[in-house]
Write a protein that holds these residues in place. Structure first.
Motif, PDB file in Angstrom:
ATOM      1  N   PHE A  35     -11.278  -7.563   5.940  1.00 26.60           N
ATOM      2  CA  PHE A  35     -11.025  -6.128   6.107  1.00 26.60           C
ATOM      3  C   PHE A  35     -11.598  -5.345   4.936  1.00 26.60           C
ATOM      4  O   PHE A  35     -12.299  -4.340   5.124  1.00 26.60           O
ATOM      5  N   LYS A  36     -11.313  -5.792   3.730  1.00 28.59           N
ATOM      6  CA  LYS A  36     -11.840  -5.108   2.545  1.00 28.59           C
ATOM      7  C   LYS A  36     -13.366  -5.070   2.559  1.00 28.59           C
ATOM      8  O   LYS A  36     -13.979  -4.044   2.225  1.00 28.59           O
ATOM      9  N   ALA A  37     -13.978  -6.187   2.950  1.00 30.84           N
ATOM     10  CA  ALA A  37     -15.442  -6.245   2.970  1.00 30.84           C
ATOM     11  C   ALA A  37     -16.017  -5.282   3.999  1.00 30.84           C
ATOM     12  O   ALA A  37     -17.049  -4.645   3.754  1.00 30.84           O
ATOM     13  N   GLY A  38     -15.371  -5.182   5.163  1.00 31.69           N
ATOM     14  CA  GLY A  38     -15.847  -4.269   6.199  1.00 31.69           C
ATOM     15  C   GLY A  38     -15.746  -2.819   5.777  1.00 31.69           C
ATOM     16  O   GLY A  38     -16.672  -2.022   6.000  1.00 31.69           O
ATOM     17  N   VAL A  39     -14.621  -2.461   5.150  1.00 32.45           N
ATOM     18  CA  VAL A  39     -14.460  -1.083   4.659  1.00 32.45           C
ATOM     19  C   VAL A  39     -15.525  -0.775   3.614  1.00 32.45           C
ATOM     20  O   VAL A  39     -16.206   0.266   3.670  1.00 32.45           O
ATOM     21  N   ALA A  40     -15.698  -1.687   2.654  1.00 35.42           N
ATOM     22  CA  ALA A  40     -16.649  -1.457   1.559  1.00 35.42           C
ATOM     23  C   ALA A  40     -18.081  -1.348   2.058  1.00 35.42           C
ATOM     24  O   ALA A  40     -18.899  -0.617   1.473  1.00 35.42           O
ATOM     25  N   ALA A  41     -18.400  -2.049   3.147  1.00 38.59           N
ATOM     26  CA  ALA A  41     -19.771  -2.035   3.666  1.00 38.59           C
ATOM     27  C   ALA A  41     -20.182  -0.659   4.150  1.00 38.59           C
ATOM     28  O   ALA A  41     -21.363  -0.302   4.088  1.00 38.59           O
ATOM     29  N   VAL A  42     -19.222   0.123   4.634  1.00 39.60           N
ATOM     30  CA  VAL A  42     -19.570   1.429   5.218  1.00 39.60           C
ATOM     31  C   VAL A  42     -19.018   2.600   4.427  1.00 39.60           C
ATOM     32  O   VAL A  42     -19.445   3.741   4.623  1.00 39.60           O
ATOM     33  N   ASN A  43     -18.064   2.338   3.530  1.00 39.04           N
ATOM     34  CA  ASN A  43     -17.446   3.436   2.786  1.00 39.04           C
ATOM     35  C   ASN A  43     -17.007   2.946   1.409  1.00 39.04           C
ATOM     36  O   ASN A  43     -15.821   2.675   1.177  1.00 39.04           O
ATOM     37  N   PRO A  44     -17.929   2.837   0.468  1.00 38.77           N
ATOM     38  CA  PRO A  44     -17.588   2.336  -0.868  1.00 38.77           C
ATOM     39  C   PRO A  44     -16.647   3.255  -1.634  1.00 38.77           C
ATOM     40  O   PRO A  44     -16.085   2.841  -2.664  1.00 38.77           O
ATOM     41  N   ASN A  45     -16.444   4.467  -1.167  1.00 38.07           N
ATOM     42  CA  ASN A  45     -15.546   5.404  -1.846  1.00 38.07           C
ATOM     43  C   ASN A  45     -14.085   5.213  -1.450  1.00 38.07           C
ATOM     44  O   ASN A  45     -13.188   5.765  -2.090  1.00 38.07           O
ATOM     45  N   ALA A  46     -13.850   4.440  -0.411  1.00 37.96           N
ATOM     46  CA  ALA A  46     -12.483   4.244   0.058  1.00 37.96           C
ATOM     47  C   ALA A  46     -11.754   3.234  -0.829  1.00 37.96           C
ATOM     48  O   ALA A  46     -12.340   2.267  -1.311  1.00 37.96           O
ATOM     49  N   THR A  47     -10.458   3.474  -1.030  1.00 39.40           N
ATOM     50  CA  THR A  47      -9.612   2.535  -1.754  1.00 39.40           C
ATOM     51  C   THR A  47      -8.630   1.897  -0.772  1.00 39.40           C
ATOM     52  O   THR A  47      -8.220   2.524   0.213  1.00 39.40           O
ATOM     53  N   ILE A  48      -8.251   0.648  -1.048  1.00 41.72           N
ATOM     54  CA  ILE A  48      -7.359  -0.081  -0.152  1.00 41.72           C
ATOM     55  C   ILE A  48      -6.148  -0.569  -0.930  1.00 41.72           C
ATOM     56  O   ILE A  48      -6.280  -1.321  -1.905  1.00 41.72           O
ATOM     57  N   GLU A  49      -4.978  -0.138  -0.498  1.00 37.59           N
ATOM     58  CA  GLU A  49      -3.725  -0.602  -1.095  1.00 37.59           C
ATOM     59  C   GLU A  49      -3.210  -1.785  -0.280  1.00 37.59           C
ATOM     60  O   GLU A  49      -3.204  -1.746   0.952  1.00 37.59           O
ATOM     61  N   VAL A  50      -2.774  -2.822  -0.962  1.00 37.98           N
ATOM     62  CA  VAL A  50      -2.321  -4.049  -0.304  1.00 37.98           C
ATOM     63  C   VAL A  50      -0.854  -4.300  -0.610  1.00 37.98           C
ATOM     64  O   VAL A  50      -0.412  -4.160  -1.757  1.00 37.98           O
ATOM     65  N   ASN A  51      -0.088  -4.657   0.410  1.00 37.92           N
ATOM     66  CA  ASN A  51       1.325  -4.989   0.229  1.00 37.92           C
ATOM     67  C   ASN A  51       1.683  -6.176   1.109  1.00 37.92           C
ATOM     68  O   ASN A  51       1.527  -6.118   2.332  1.00 37.92           O
ATOM     69  N   TYR A  52       2.122  -7.269   0.497  1.00 39.06           N
ATOM     70  CA  TYR A  52       2.636  -8.418   1.237  1.00 39.06           C
ATOM     71  C   TYR A  52       4.162  -8.333   1.244  1.00 39.06           C
ATOM     72  O   TYR A  52       4.787  -8.347   0.184  1.00 39.06           O
ATOM     73  N   VAL A  53       4.747  -8.247   2.436  1.00 45.58           N
ATOM     74  CA  VAL A  53       6.200  -8.045   2.531  1.00 45.58           C
ATOM     75  C   VAL A  53       6.979  -9.350   2.405  1.00 45.58           C
ATOM     76  O   VAL A  53       8.197  -9.337   2.290  1.00 45.58           O
ATOM     77  N   GLY A  54       6.291 -10.498   2.452  1.00 41.83           N
ATOM     78  CA  GLY A  54       6.942 -11.769   2.217  1.00 41.83           C
ATOM     79  C   GLY A  54       7.606 -12.412   3.411  1.00 41.83           C
ATOM     80  O   GLY A  54       8.298 -13.420   3.281  1.00 41.83           O
ATOM     81  N   ASP A  55       7.365 -11.869   4.609  1.00 41.56           N
ATOM     82  CA  ASP A  55       8.023 -12.408   5.801  1.00 41.56           C
ATOM     83  C   ASP A  55       7.274 -11.926   7.036  1.00 41.56           C
ATOM     84  O   ASP A  55       6.641 -10.877   7.011  1.00 41.56           O
ATOM     85  N   PHE A  56       7.368 -12.704   8.125  1.00 42.70           N
ATOM     86  CA  PHE A  56       6.749 -12.308   9.390  1.00 42.70           C
ATOM     87  C   PHE A  56       7.774 -11.767  10.395  1.00 42.70           C
ATOM     88  O   PHE A  56       7.418 -11.484  11.525  1.00 42.70           O
ATOM     89  N   SER A  57       9.022 -11.634   9.975  1.00 40.24           N
ATOM     90  CA  SER A  57      10.063 -11.234  10.935  1.00 40.24           C
ATOM     91  C   SER A  57      10.970 -10.136  10.414  1.00 40.24           C
ATOM     92  O   SER A  57      12.127 -10.043  10.794  1.00 40.24           O
ATOM     93  N   LYS A  58      10.436  -9.272   9.533  1.00 36.08           N
ATOM     94  CA  LYS A  58      11.235  -8.205   8.935  1.00 36.08           C
ATOM     95  C   LYS A  58      10.574  -6.844   9.175  1.00 36.08           C
ATOM     96  O   LYS A  58       9.928  -6.281   8.301  1.00 36.08           O
ATOM     97  N   PRO A  59      10.743  -6.273  10.386  1.00 35.80           N
ATOM     98  CA  PRO A  59      10.114  -4.979  10.656  1.00 35.80           C
ATOM     99  C   PRO A  59      10.574  -3.868   9.726  1.00 35.80           C
ATOM    100  O   PRO A  59       9.820  -2.922   9.464  1.00 35.80           O
ATOM    101  N   ASP A  60      11.800  -3.989   9.198  1.00 34.31           N
ATOM    102  CA  ASP A  60      12.262  -2.963   8.263  1.00 34.31           C
ATOM    103  C   ASP A  60      11.431  -2.974   6.989  1.00 34.31           C
ATOM    104  O   ASP A  60      11.134  -1.910   6.413  1.00 34.31           O
ATOM    105  N   GLN A  61      11.011  -4.173   6.549  1.00 34.36           N
ATOM    106  CA  GLN A  61      10.159  -4.263   5.370  1.00 34.36           C
ATOM    107  C   GLN A  61       8.755  -3.736   5.656  1.00 34.36           C
ATOM    108  O   GLN A  61       8.136  -3.098   4.803  1.00 34.36           O
ATOM    109  N   GLY A  62       8.257  -4.012   6.868  1.00 37.34           N
ATOM    110  CA  GLY A  62       6.960  -3.457   7.251  1.00 37.34           C
ATOM    111  C   GLY A  62       6.988  -1.939   7.311  1.00 37.34           C
ATOM    112  O   GLY A  62       6.044  -1.266   6.890  1.00 37.34           O
ATOM    113  N   LYS A  63       8.101  -1.392   7.811  1.00 36.34           N
ATOM    114  CA  LYS A  63       8.245   0.071   7.917  1.00 36.34           C
ATOM    115  C   LYS A  63       8.284   0.702   6.530  1.00 36.34           C
ATOM    116  O   LYS A  63       7.653   1.749   6.286  1.00 36.34           O
ATOM    117  N   LEU A  64       9.004   0.076   5.620  1.00 33.92           N
ATOM    118  CA  LEU A  64       9.089   0.596   4.256  1.00 33.92           C
ATOM    119  C   LEU A  64       7.726   0.568   3.569  1.00 33.92           C
ATOM    120  O   LEU A  64       7.334   1.532   2.899  1.00 33.92           O
TER     121      LEU A  64
END
Length: 380
Positions: free
Chosen positions: A222-251
């Motif tokens: 994903f980062k590589a695709g964004v950078a290929a067409v828009n080097p000015n864009a920044t990407i914030e990354v957050n790993y919520v630590g679980d695949f079954s916590k929609p409340d954490q994804g929402k936050l």
């Protein structure tokens, strides 16, 4: 966790996998820890919601062939296929749900008995896999990267059994385990192109489930695709630590949107549903933000008001093909197949109403460059 040496599957099987239509749609919801299906339990591909075949299907005319044209359903009467989910659960609206919908279709098409068990914690993997094996199931699926050790233990202890894995391989070569991997980085590169050309704020988010190698492949592509067409864009990354916590994804999504992000790509299973919920709340409040879905065409579930596109990963096709082959007596134990853009295993949905033709043309151009080898997409 030790990674096994990958043994390539025959080109014929790869081609046959690539020929299938996506077997997507809305499966019946079940909140119990286990479930089963009969021959009439699920809708056929034509009866289900809009198919989420990837953009890469245009690479080959044969990619639009139906499942019945590419492989006639085997006779499954008297046979049983089981599936153990990862921690996201069977109704995660992406990865596990795709696999279960595919087994429902196997039941309908072949007459085989199919059943799932949901893992609530890592320690459930071995006992749930073992239960299917001891109950005489002809094939037992482990869905997800975290099954490597458990599948190795169970398959080694039960050499007469047959197991199949998605997104991982056993920690040693075993003749009774077949594995399917995907080049998530390649499909993620394409949705990165979409995000980079669509963002108005040049702030984009990525929400991951657990920080595992397979999810890092989504992030890297994903980062590589964004950078290929828009080097000015920044990407914030957050790993919520679980695949079954929609409340954490929402936050996580709320924090990113509040910080100016207007597009978030999630690879977080059930936790990613919270990203969509946050986007829908903001849409209702008159604020326009986007989510890029994962695994299946998530606009089917969450609508086009907030779904920009999705990175489709054809887990359903792989599960159907391997299961049908097993029923036909063609189990490929000890082998691994890896599916990327060239094989039609990942990509964008056929329908992308929120993406302009100009951007889709760019996506197609980059897809062809990846397939030809001109672009090498990073995995980490």
């Amino acid at each position: 966790m030790k990674k096994s040496t990958m043994k390539p599957l025959s080109l014929m099987l790869v081609a046959m996998l690539a020929m299938l239509l996506v077997l997507s749609g809305c499966g019946s919801k079940n909140n119990n820890s286990e479930g089963g299906s009969s021959a009439s339990a699920s809708a056929s591909a034509s009866e289900s919601a809009s198919p989420s075949a990837s953009a890469s299907e245009s690479a080959s005319p044969s990619a639009s062939a139906s499942a019945s044209e590419s492989a006639a359903p085997a006779d499954g009467k008297g046979k049983k296929i089981g599936m153990v989910t990862d921690l996201g659960g069977v109704n995660d609206k992406s990865f596990n749900q795709q696999a279960w919908e595919s087994l429902q279709k196997i039941a309908k098409d072949t007459g085989a008995e199919t059943k799932y068990q949901e893992s609530k914690k890592d320690s459930d993997y071995i006992p749930l896999l073992t239960k299917f094996v001891k109950d005489g199931y002809d094939l037992t699926w482990g869905i997800g990267f975290l099954f490597a050790d458990a599948a190795t233990t169970v398959a080694s202890a039960n050499p007469e059994s047959k197991l199949a894995l998605i997104d991982t391989t056993p920690t040693k070569e075993l003749p009774n385990v077949e594995s399917v991997l995907f080049k998530e980085n390649e499909g993620s590169f394409l949705v990165g192109v979409v995000a980079g050309l669509t963002t108005k704020t040049n702030k984009i988010g990525f929400v991951g489930g657990m920080e595992l190698p397979v999810i890092k492949k989504f992030e890297a592509g994903f980062k590589a695709g964004v950078a290929a067409v828009n080097p000015n864009a920044t990407i914030e990354v957050n790993y919520v630590g679980d695949f079954s916590k929609p409340d954490q994804g929402k936050l996580a999504a709320a924090t990113m949107y509040d910080g100016g992000a207007d597009i978030i790509f999630h690879a977080a299973g059930g936790s990613g549903n919270g990203v969509f919920n946050e986007a829908k709340d903001r849409f209702k409040a008159g604020k326009k933000v986007w989510v890029i879905g994962v695994d299946k065409d998530q606009s089917i579930e969450f609508g086009n008001d907030v779904t920009l596109t999705s990175m489709v990963k054809k887990v359903d096709e792989a599960v159907y093909r391997v299961s049908n082959d097993l029923l036909a007596g063609n189990f490929h134990g000890g082998q691994t197949v890896e599916l990327g853009l060239a094989e039609g295993g990942v990509g964008l949905p056929v329908e992308n109403p929120n993406v302009s033709k100009e951007i889709l043309d760019k996506v197609e151009d980059y897809k062809n460059k990846i397939i030809s080898g001109e672009i090498k997409v990073p995995t980490e």
